[in-house]
Motif scaffolding. Structure first.
Motif, PDB file in Angstrom:
ATOM      1  N   ALA A 123       0.862  -1.184   0.000  1.00 51.44           N
ATOM      2  CA  ALA A 123       0.000   0.000   0.000  1.00 51.44           C
ATOM      3  C   ALA A 123       0.895   1.229   0.000  1.00 51.44           C
ATOM      4  CB  ALA A 123      -0.910  -0.008   1.220  1.00 51.44           C
ATOM      5  N   PHE A 124       0.698   2.084  -0.990  1.00 50.96           N
ATOM      6  CA  PHE A 124       1.498   3.302  -1.143  1.00 50.96           C
ATOM      7  C   PHE A 124       0.688   4.522  -0.745  1.00 50.96           C
ATOM      8  CE2 PHE A 124       3.588   0.507  -4.230  1.00 50.96           C
ATOM      9  CZ  PHE A 124       4.922   0.715  -3.912  1.00 50.96           C
ATOM     10  N   SER A 125       1.354   5.438  -0.068  1.00 47.37           N
ATOM     11  CA  SER A 125       0.799   6.747   0.241  1.00 47.37           C
ATOM     12  C   SER A 125       1.402   7.720  -0.765  1.00 47.37           C
ATOM     13  CB  SER A 125       1.162   7.148   1.674  1.00 47.37           C
ATOM     14  OG  SER A 125       0.553   8.357   2.014  1.00 47.37           O
ATOM     15  N   VAL A 126       0.552   8.297  -1.602  1.00 49.78           N
ATOM     16  CA  VAL A 126       1.002   9.174  -2.680  1.00 49.78           C
ATOM     17  C   VAL A 126       0.613  10.612  -2.333  1.00 49.78           C
ATOM     18  CG1 VAL A 126       0.914   9.618  -5.155  1.00 49.78           C
ATOM     19  CG2 VAL A 126       0.656   7.269  -4.308  1.00 49.78           C
ATOM     20  N   GLU A 127       1.614  11.418  -2.011  1.00 43.89           N
ATOM     21  CA  GLU A 127       1.381  12.800  -1.595  1.00 43.89           C
ATOM     22  C   GLU A 127       0.806  13.636  -2.745  1.00 43.89           C
ATOM     23  OE1 GLU A 127       1.856  14.009   1.518  1.00 43.89           O
ATOM     24  OE2 GLU A 127       2.437  12.016   2.186  1.00 43.89           O
ATOM     25  N   ALA A 128       0.152  14.718  -2.388  1.00 48.64           N
ATOM     26  CA  ALA A 128      -0.535  15.579  -3.356  1.00 48.64           C
ATOM     27  C   ALA A 128       0.399  16.162  -4.408  1.00 48.64           C
ATOM     28  CB  ALA A 128      -1.258  16.712  -2.625  1.00 48.64           C
ATOM     29  N   ASP A 129       1.689  16.329  -4.092  1.00 46.63           N
ATOM     30  CA  ASP A 129       2.626  16.925  -5.053  1.00 46.63           C
ATOM     31  C   ASP A 129       3.451  15.884  -5.812  1.00 46.63           C
ATOM     32  OD1 ASP A 129       4.189  16.064  -2.940  1.00 46.63           O
ATOM     33  OD2 ASP A 129       5.300  17.945  -2.729  1.00 46.63           O
ATOM     34  N   ALA A 130       3.056  14.608  -5.723  1.00 46.56           N
ATOM     35  CA  ALA A 130       3.778  13.535  -6.409  1.00 46.56           C
ATOM     36  C   ALA A 130       3.551  13.601  -7.922  1.00 46.56           C
ATOM     37  CB  ALA A 130       3.327  12.174  -5.879  1.00 46.56           C
ATOM     38  N   ASP A 131       4.376  12.882  -8.642  1.00 48.17           N
ATOM     39  CA  ASP A 131       4.276  12.785 -10.103  1.00 48.17           C
ATOM     40  C   ASP A 131       3.176  11.779 -10.455  1.00 48.17           C
ATOM     41  OD1 ASP A 131       4.581  12.431 -12.829  1.00 48.17           O
ATOM     42  OD2 ASP A 131       6.637  11.666 -12.698  1.00 48.17           O
ATOM     43  N   PHE A 132       1.924  12.217 -10.389  1.00 46.24           N
ATOM     44  CA  PHE A 132       0.795  11.326 -10.631  1.00 46.24           C
ATOM     45  C   PHE A 132       0.879  10.661 -12.003  1.00 46.24           C
ATOM     46  CE2 PHE A 132      -2.285  13.795  -7.625  1.00 46.24           C
ATOM     47  CZ  PHE A 132      -1.668  13.244  -6.521  1.00 46.24           C
ATOM     48  N   ALA A 133       1.204  11.428 -13.027  1.00 44.17           N
ATOM     49  CA  ALA A 133       1.265  10.862 -14.388  1.00 44.17           C
ATOM     50  C   ALA A 133       2.340   9.785 -14.468  1.00 44.17           C
ATOM     51  CB  ALA A 133       1.526  11.963 -15.407  1.00 44.17           C
ATOM     52  N   GLY A 134       3.487  10.018 -13.873  1.00 43.38           N
ATOM     53  CA  GLY A 134       4.564   9.024 -13.879  1.00 43.38           C
ATOM     54  C   GLY A 134       4.189   7.769 -13.120  1.00 43.38           C
ATOM     55  N   ILE A 135       3.542   7.933 -11.980  1.00 44.54           N
ATOM     56  CA  ILE A 135       3.111   6.786 -11.176  1.00 44.54           C
ATOM     57  C   ILE A 135       2.066   5.983 -11.927  1.00 44.54           C
ATOM     58  CG2 ILE A 135       1.920   6.119  -9.046  1.00 44.54           C
ATOM     59  CD1 ILE A 135       3.306   8.663  -7.784  1.00 44.54           C
ATOM     60  N   LYS A 136       1.115   6.683 -12.551  1.00 49.54           N
ATOM     61  CA  LYS A 136       0.081   5.983 -13.319  1.00 49.54           C
ATOM     62  C   LYS A 136       0.695   5.219 -14.504  1.00 49.54           C
ATOM     63  CE  LYS A 136      -4.064   8.137 -13.583  1.00 49.54           C
ATOM     64  NZ  LYS A 136      -5.022   9.246 -13.809  1.00 49.54           N
ATOM     65  N   ALA A 137       1.687   5.811 -15.145  1.00 48.72           N
ATOM     66  CA  ALA A 137       2.351   5.132 -16.267  1.00 48.72           C
ATOM     67  C   ALA A 137       3.046   3.866 -15.781  1.00 48.72           C
ATOM     68  CB  ALA A 137       3.344   6.076 -16.942  1.00 48.72           C
ATOM     69  N   LEU A 138       3.722   3.934 -14.633  1.00 52.00           N
ATOM     70  CA  LEU A 138       4.395   2.751 -14.092  1.00 52.00           C
ATOM     71  C   LEU A 138       3.378   1.690 -13.679  1.00 52.00           C
ATOM     72  CD1 LEU A 138       6.919   1.226 -13.279  1.00 52.00           C
ATOM     73  CD2 LEU A 138       6.893   2.489 -11.104  1.00 52.00           C
ATOM     74  N   LEU A 139       2.285   2.099 -13.079  1.00 50.63           N
ATOM     75  CA  LEU A 139       1.240   1.133 -12.722  1.00 50.63           C
ATOM     76  C   LEU A 139       0.739   0.396 -13.961  1.00 50.63           C
ATOM     77  CD1 LEU A 139      -0.758   3.293 -10.152  1.00 50.63           C
ATOM     78  CD2 LEU A 139       0.452   1.156  -9.644  1.00 50.63           C
TER      79      LEU A 139
END
Length: 162
Positions: A123-139
């Protein structure tokens, strides 16, 4: 009121009820650590493995029952943090190794917790200023390459629009 003021800042466990899901551990409650803010509110201090709609840093309202257990009754405010859960495919290239999952996401500096050796859910905690697009691409890459399955336990508008 004086007792409540003295209790502010106290670490407590807030319990959440939910409907068990097929293929998941056969549980219908999850306890999350929180810091009490008032008689009936607290800030969530860890990542939810099973409960949807709540993330680390969110403020929740709770009721305390007669045996002293604190039960969540709703979210008061969002911290802007998202909860992402990744379950490695046992027969996939990473095997059932939660460390291999965490290594893939290490470039994003995410906080994470592992459910158990038997159920290696990360379970990951993804902060509001994280690279959402990059994380979604990796997922998405991990799903395409057979590394893992994932779900968003708590997403913000910014997460969904990234």
């Amino acid at each position: 009121m004086i007792a409540a003021m003295q209790d502010a800042g106290e670490k407590i466990k807030i319990w959440f009820r939910f409907v068990p899901r097929e293929g998941w551990p056969p549980m219908d409650t999850e306890g999350l650590w929180a810091t009490r803010l008032s008689d009936d509110t607290a800030v969530v201090e860890n990542i939810a493995f099973l409960q949807n709609g709540v993330a680390e840093g969110d403020v929740v309202r709770f009721q305390t029952n007669s045996d002293g257990r604190h039960w969540a009754v709703g979210r008061v405010s969002s911290a802007g943090t998202c909860t992402i859960r990744v379950l490695p495919v046992r027969t996939g290239p990473l095997g059932p190794d939660p460390r291999a999952v965490h290594e893939r996401f290490s470039v994003f500096g995410l906080g994470a917790e592992v459910f158990s050796d038997e159920f290696p859910l990360v379970a990951f905690s993804v902060e509001a200023d994280a690279d959402f697009a990059g994380i979604k691409a990796l997922l998405a890459q991990g799903v395409e390459e057979g590394w893992w399955h994932y779900e968003v336990g708590c997403g913000t508008d910014e997460w969904w629009s990234a």
